[in-house]
Motif scaffolding. Structure first.
Motif, PDB file in Angstrom:
ATOM      1  N   THR A 396       6.458  10.400   1.328  1.00 18.39           N
ATOM      2  CA  THR A 396       5.875   9.764   2.504  1.00 18.39           C
ATOM      3  C   THR A 396       4.440   9.343   2.246  1.00 18.39           C
ATOM      4  O   THR A 396       4.024   8.227   2.588  1.00 18.39           O
ATOM      5  CB  THR A 396       5.940  10.721   3.707  1.00 18.39           C
ATOM      6  N   ASN A 397       3.654  10.233   1.638  1.00 20.37           N
ATOM      7  CA  ASN A 397       2.253   9.923   1.400  1.00 20.37           C
ATOM      8  C   ASN A 397       2.092   8.730   0.462  1.00 20.37           C
ATOM      9  O   ASN A 397       1.437   7.734   0.798  1.00 20.37           O
ATOM     10  CB  ASN A 397       1.547  11.145   0.802  1.00 20.37           C
ATOM     11  N   TRP A 398       2.711   8.802  -0.701  1.00 17.65           N
ATOM     12  CA  TRP A 398       2.528   7.741  -1.688  1.00 17.65           C
ATOM     13  C   TRP A 398       3.269   6.471  -1.268  1.00 17.65           C
ATOM     14  O   TRP A 398       2.824   5.361  -1.560  1.00 17.65           O
ATOM     15  CB  TRP A 398       2.950   8.231  -3.070  1.00 17.65           C
ATOM     16  N   GLY A 399       4.370   6.629  -0.546  1.00 20.58           N
ATOM     17  CA  GLY A 399       5.065   5.457  -0.024  1.00 20.58           C
ATOM     18  C   GLY A 399       4.218   4.709   0.985  1.00 20.58           C
ATOM     19  O   GLY A 399       4.140   3.475   0.960  1.00 20.58           O
ATOM     20  N   ASN A 400       3.559   5.453   1.878  1.00 22.74           N
ATOM     21  CA  ASN A 400       2.697   4.822   2.877  1.00 22.74           C
ATOM     22  C   ASN A 400       1.494   4.140   2.241  1.00 22.74           C
ATOM     23  O   ASN A 400       1.088   3.055   2.660  1.00 22.74           O
ATOM     24  CB  ASN A 400       2.220   5.862   3.899  1.00 22.74           C
ATOM     25  N   TRP A 401       0.911   4.769   1.221  1.00 20.87           N
ATOM     26  CA  TRP A 401      -0.237   4.147   0.553  1.00 20.87           C
ATOM     27  C   TRP A 401       0.202   2.891  -0.215  1.00 20.87           C
ATOM     28  O   TRP A 401      -0.531   1.896  -0.248  1.00 20.87           O
ATOM     29  CB  TRP A 401      -0.927   5.150  -0.368  1.00 20.87           C
ATOM     30  N   ASN A 402       1.372   2.903  -0.843  1.00 22.72           N
ATOM     31  CA  ASN A 402       1.929   1.683  -1.441  1.00 22.72           C
ATOM     32  C   ASN A 402       2.004   0.579  -0.398  1.00 22.72           C
ATOM     33  O   ASN A 402       1.631  -0.571  -0.636  1.00 22.72           O
ATOM     34  CB  ASN A 402       3.334   1.954  -1.978  1.00 22.72           C
ATOM     35  N   TYR A 403       2.525   0.971   0.750  1.00 16.28           N
ATOM     36  CA  TYR A 403       2.743   0.048   1.866  1.00 16.28           C
ATOM     37  C   TYR A 403       1.419  -0.582   2.307  1.00 16.28           C
ATOM     38  O   TYR A 403       1.295  -1.809   2.445  1.00 16.28           O
ATOM     39  CB  TYR A 403       3.380   0.851   3.000  1.00 16.28           C
ATOM     40  N   GLN A 404       0.416   0.265   2.517  1.00 16.75           N
ATOM     41  CA  GLN A 404      -0.894  -0.215   2.969  1.00 16.75           C
ATOM     42  C   GLN A 404      -1.585  -1.077   1.911  1.00 16.75           C
ATOM     43  O   GLN A 404      -2.290  -2.034   2.223  1.00 16.75           O
ATOM     44  CB  GLN A 404      -1.811   0.966   3.324  1.00 16.75           C
ATOM     45  N   ALA A 405      -1.386  -0.731   0.632  1.00 12.86           N
ATOM     46  CA  ALA A 405      -2.064  -1.447  -0.456  1.00 12.86           C
ATOM     47  C   ALA A 405      -1.396  -2.769  -0.800  1.00 12.86           C
ATOM     48  O   ALA A 405      -1.890  -3.508  -1.654  1.00 12.86           O
ATOM     49  CB  ALA A 405      -2.123  -0.557  -1.697  1.00 12.86           C
ATOM     50  N   GLY A 406      -0.277  -3.054  -0.139  1.00 16.34           N
ATOM     51  CA  GLY A 406       0.411  -4.323  -0.408  1.00 16.34           C
ATOM     52  C   GLY A 406       1.183  -4.324  -1.712  1.00 16.34           C
ATOM     53  O   GLY A 406       1.500  -5.388  -2.248  1.00 16.34           O
ATOM     54  N   VAL A 407       1.499  -3.121  -2.212  1.00 15.52           N
ATOM     55  CA  VAL A 407       2.278  -3.044  -3.460  1.00 15.52           C
ATOM     56  C   VAL A 407       3.587  -2.295  -3.223  1.00 15.52           C
ATOM     57  O   VAL A 407       4.246  -1.846  -4.167  1.00 15.52           O
ATOM     58  CB  VAL A 407       1.465  -2.363  -4.593  1.00 15.52           C
ATOM     59  N   GLY A 408       3.949  -2.145  -1.938  1.00 16.09           N
ATOM     60  CA  GLY A 408       5.149  -1.376  -1.602  1.00 16.09           C
ATOM     61  C   GLY A 408       6.122  -2.153  -0.751  1.00 16.09           C
ATOM     62  O   GLY A 408       6.250  -3.373  -0.870  1.00 16.09           O
ATOM     63  N   ASN A 409       6.796  -1.421   0.151  1.00 14.87           N
ATOM     64  CA  ASN A 409       7.855  -2.009   0.990  1.00 14.87           C
ATOM     65  C   ASN A 409       7.273  -2.594   2.262  1.00 14.87           C
ATOM     66  O   ASN A 409       7.414  -2.040   3.333  1.00 14.87           O
ATOM     67  CB  ASN A 409       8.878  -0.930   1.359  1.00 14.87           C
ATOM     68  N   ASP A 410       6.644  -3.727   2.158  1.00 12.90           N
ATOM     69  CA  ASP A 410       6.085  -4.363   3.339  1.00 12.90           C
ATOM     70  C   ASP A 410       6.275  -5.868   3.212  1.00 12.90           C
ATOM     71  O   ASP A 410       5.750  -6.471   2.282  1.00 12.90           O
ATOM     72  CB  ASP A 410       4.599  -4.034   3.463  1.00 12.90           C
ATOM     73  N   PRO A 411       7.035  -6.467   4.123  1.00 18.88           N
ATOM     74  CA  PRO A 411       7.235  -7.912   4.039  1.00 18.88           C
ATOM     75  C   PRO A 411       5.946  -8.698   4.244  1.00 18.88           C
ATOM     76  O   PRO A 411       5.837  -9.840   3.829  1.00 18.88           O
ATOM     77  CB  PRO A 411       8.243  -8.200   5.167  1.00 18.88           C
ATOM     78  N   ARG A 412       4.932  -8.059   4.874  1.00 17.38           N
ATOM     79  CA  ARG A 412       3.649  -8.732   5.051  1.00 17.38           C
ATOM     80  C   ARG A 412       2.820  -8.595   3.784  1.00 17.38           C
ATOM     81  O   ARG A 412       2.702  -7.524   3.209  1.00 17.38           O
ATOM     82  CB  ARG A 412       2.885  -8.123   6.226  1.00 17.38           C
ATOM     83  N   GLU A 413       2.230  -9.699   3.351  1.00 19.85           N
ATOM     84  CA  GLU A 413       1.455  -9.686   2.120  1.00 19.85           C
ATOM     85  C   GLU A 413       0.137  -8.947   2.285  1.00 19.85           C
ATOM     86  O   GLU A 413      -0.355  -8.339   1.356  1.00 19.85           O
ATOM     87  CB  GLU A 413       1.175 -11.137   1.675  1.00 19.85           C
ATOM     88  N   HIS A 414      -0.461  -9.041   3.473  1.00 20.56           N
ATOM     89  CA  HIS A 414      -1.797  -8.475   3.642  1.00 20.56           C
ATOM     90  C   HIS A 414      -1.842  -7.678   4.932  1.00 20.56           C
ATOM     91  O   HIS A 414      -1.933  -8.230   6.018  1.00 20.56           O
ATOM     92  CB  HIS A 414      -2.825  -9.607   3.678  1.00 20.56           C
ATOM     93  N   ARG A 415      -1.752  -6.358   4.806  1.00 16.44           N
ATOM     94  CA  ARG A 415      -1.789  -5.474   5.977  1.00 16.44           C
ATOM     95  C   ARG A 415      -3.225  -5.002   6.157  1.00 16.44           C
ATOM     96  O   ARG A 415      -3.726  -4.179   5.401  1.00 16.44           O
ATOM     97  CB  ARG A 415      -0.837  -4.302   5.761  1.00 16.44           C
ATOM     98  N   TYR A 416      -3.878  -5.548   7.184  1.00 21.53           N
ATOM     99  CA  TYR A 416      -5.312  -5.321   7.350  1.00 21.53           C
ATOM    100  C   TYR A 416      -5.621  -4.876   8.778  1.00 21.53           C
ATOM    101  O   TYR A 416      -5.074  -5.428   9.738  1.00 21.53           O
ATOM    102  CB  TYR A 416      -6.064  -6.623   7.029  1.00 21.53           C
ATOM    103  N   PHE A 417      -6.499  -3.904   8.914  1.00 22.07           N
ATOM    104  CA  PHE A 417      -6.885  -3.391  10.221  1.00 22.07           C
ATOM    105  C   PHE A 417      -8.329  -3.768  10.525  1.00 22.07           C
ATOM    106  O   PHE A 417      -9.222  -3.553   9.697  1.00 22.07           O
ATOM    107  CB  PHE A 417      -6.753  -1.860  10.265  1.00 22.07           C
ATOM    108  N   ASN A 418      -8.548  -4.309  11.714  1.00 21.72           N
ATOM    109  CA  ASN A 418      -9.890  -4.531  12.222  1.00 21.72           C
ATOM    110  C   ASN A 418     -10.366  -3.188  12.781  1.00 21.72           C
ATOM    111  O   ASN A 418      -9.938  -2.755  13.856  1.00 21.72           O
ATOM    112  CB  ASN A 418      -9.870  -5.610  13.318  1.00 21.72           C
TER     113      ASN A 418
END
Length: 487
Positions: A396-418
């Motif tokens: 879960t931890n490393w999967g979520n960080w992959n996801y946030q870094a844009g190198v994992g399972n996320d159809p969005r190319e750039h996941r960014y938080f204001n």
């Protein structure tokens, strides 16, 4: 001679719904339950200057193992505890006790699977079998409607197919009695001191920060109590979807993840209790949403199973070698210490440092800040979470960080938080920020998330001196307020 099975407890520190342990009792006349503490779990990471397993997670682990031993003793058995090299100790113990096999839960990430391979090699020459059982998810791999090698790349597709075509197996009951093969020294439970923690660290962990809103006590007993309280006694599951993005308090989220992470609670038991609640009391979007979160947990476990060591590398499961990450230790330490000058980030990091816990909303923001605003090596952030978070789970931890870094399972190319917008949305009056940053207690609510804009006179009125009592921001935060105005 009675048939003996040695059962190696790993991240399944429970007696309820434990498939491997149940099979061991079925197959053997006697069972030898064992847990091995590996000193390498607590090694330091020299470059990053913190331990692989920090004080809060270590304490929770000790409590969980102690609780398991107590439960086994109440059922006529005991837990054999050892400290050292797992494969070597288990093979020797199996040979000395004349066990016919070692049973254990199957893990999926590299260090754990390496230990499984090492143990298997040591057992073959002495004709002892190693049997591994899936024990960690809602769905067994063989119950999925696809091979794990064909795992969908998106969670949405995974969820759609699994919910339509698979079913969750009922949990296995807790045994009333465990047939124990005695005659072996049970060993002593190590202490935080013997695991190498300092007296200052131990004292801090033993005297929880008064600002902490929940005491996470390790063990199956405490996990079952929390489950009972959350679902049945307070019926908090009825509003979970509405409250899950909270920041302060014991009950805005289930807080079950810590017990799930070490296997003190079975996800199938949680699922069963939710379904029973839906049948007996109420079924709504909130009751389903906790199942939704369990499905995310399953997904990351199967992602780790499919992609192996790729989840731990900067290029991630996508093998994205084009992204360049900074390895700036000074910036990283400001992030870890909650000294970035961005109140919403600093409050979350200080809660993590003081308690070993951070909300889901906080985790998304601090990881986005490290990745997108600081451009730092995301694996450093994942490693820091691994050390500090009580509910750390590698998948879960490393999967979520992959996801946030844009190198994992996320159809969005750039996941960014204001970050400014997130602070305004989820902590409008600044109650959370002020809870963890007392130096900002007198800052007016309208400035709490942009404290860096205070004039010298406003700073004096609020008892803040930017750059001294609270740091100046380490990035230019104006982009966030411009973004908010343009919405």
């Amino acid at each position: 001679m009675p048939k003996r099975i040695l059962y190696w407890f790993r991240n399944d520190l429970r007696l309820h719904d434990n498939d491997g342990f149940f099979r061991a009792m079925e197959a053997g006349d006697e069972v030898l339950p064992v847990f091995v503490f590996e000193p390498r779990w607590f090694d330091g990471l020299p470059t990053l200057d913190f331990r692989k397993t920090g004080i809060y997670r270590a304490k929770f682990l000790l409590e969980s193992v102690a609780d398991l031993r107590h439960s086994l003793r109440a059922r006529g058995a005991d837990l054999i505890i050892r400290v050292g090299h797992s494969a070597k100790l288990l093979a020797q113990l199996a040979e000395d006790s004349e066990a016919e096999a070692i049973y254990a839960s199957k893990e999926v990430t590299q260090e754990e699977t390496n230990t499984e391979s090492d143990l298997s090699k040591r057992l073959k020459p002495i004709n002892i079998d190693l049997e591994l059982f899936w024990n960690s998810t809602l769905y067994y791999p063989r119950d999925l409607p696809f091979w794990v090698s064909r795992l969908p790349n998106s969670f949405s597709q995974f969820r759609t197919e699994v919910e339509a075509k698979s079913s969750v197996r009922p949990p296995i009951p807790t045994p009333d009695h465990v047939p124990f093969g005695g005659g072996i020294d049970a060993g002593e439970l190590p202490t935080l001191e013997t695991l190498g923690f300092t007296s200052e660290q131990i004292q801090a962990a033993s005297q929880p920060d008064p600002r902490a809103t929940i005491r996470l006590e390790g063990g199956e007993t405490a996990g079952l109590k929390r489950l009972q309280r959350y679902i049945w006694e307070k019926e908090l599951i009825k509003t979970y979807k509405d409250t899950r993005n909270g920041l302060i308090g014991e009950d805005y989220s289930s807080k079950l993840s810590a017990w799930l992470s070490m296997g003190c609670l079975s996800p199938r038991l949680i699922y069963q209790e939710i379904k029973r609640f839906e049948a007996e009391r109420v079924q709504n979007e909130s009751t389903y949403w906790l199942i939704f979160e369990l499905l995310w947990r399953d997904f990351f476990r199967f992602v780790a199973l499919r992609y192996g060591t790729r989840i731990f590398k900067p290029s991630g499961i996508r093998l994205n070698l084009n992204k360049i990450w900074l390895n700036d230790l000074d910036l990283f330490k400001k992030w870890t210490q909650g000294q970035t000058g961005i109140p919403f980030i600093d409050a979350n990091m200080r809660e993590l440092n003081a308690t070993g816990f951070m909300s889901n909303r906080g985790r998304q923001n601090v990881s986005s800040f490290l990745i997108n605003d600081l451009g730092l090596n995301w694996t450093w952030g994942a490693s820091y979470f691994e050390s500090l978070l009580i509910d750390y789970d590698p998948c879960t931890n490393w999967g979520n960080w992959n996801y946030q870094a844009g190198v994992g399972n996320d159809p969005r190319e750039h996941r960014y938080f204001n970050i400014y917008g997130q602070g305004i949305r989820y902590d409008q009056q600044g109650a959370y920020v002020k809870h963890w940053l007392p130096e900002l207690a007198n800052v007016p609510a309208e400035f709490i998330h942009s404290v860096y804009t205070l004039s010298p006179d406003d700073q004096a009125r609020s008892g803040v001196l930017l750059g001294e009592t609270y740091p100046l921001p380490i990035i230019n935060p104006n982009k966030w307020t411009v973004e908010e105005k343009n919405r």
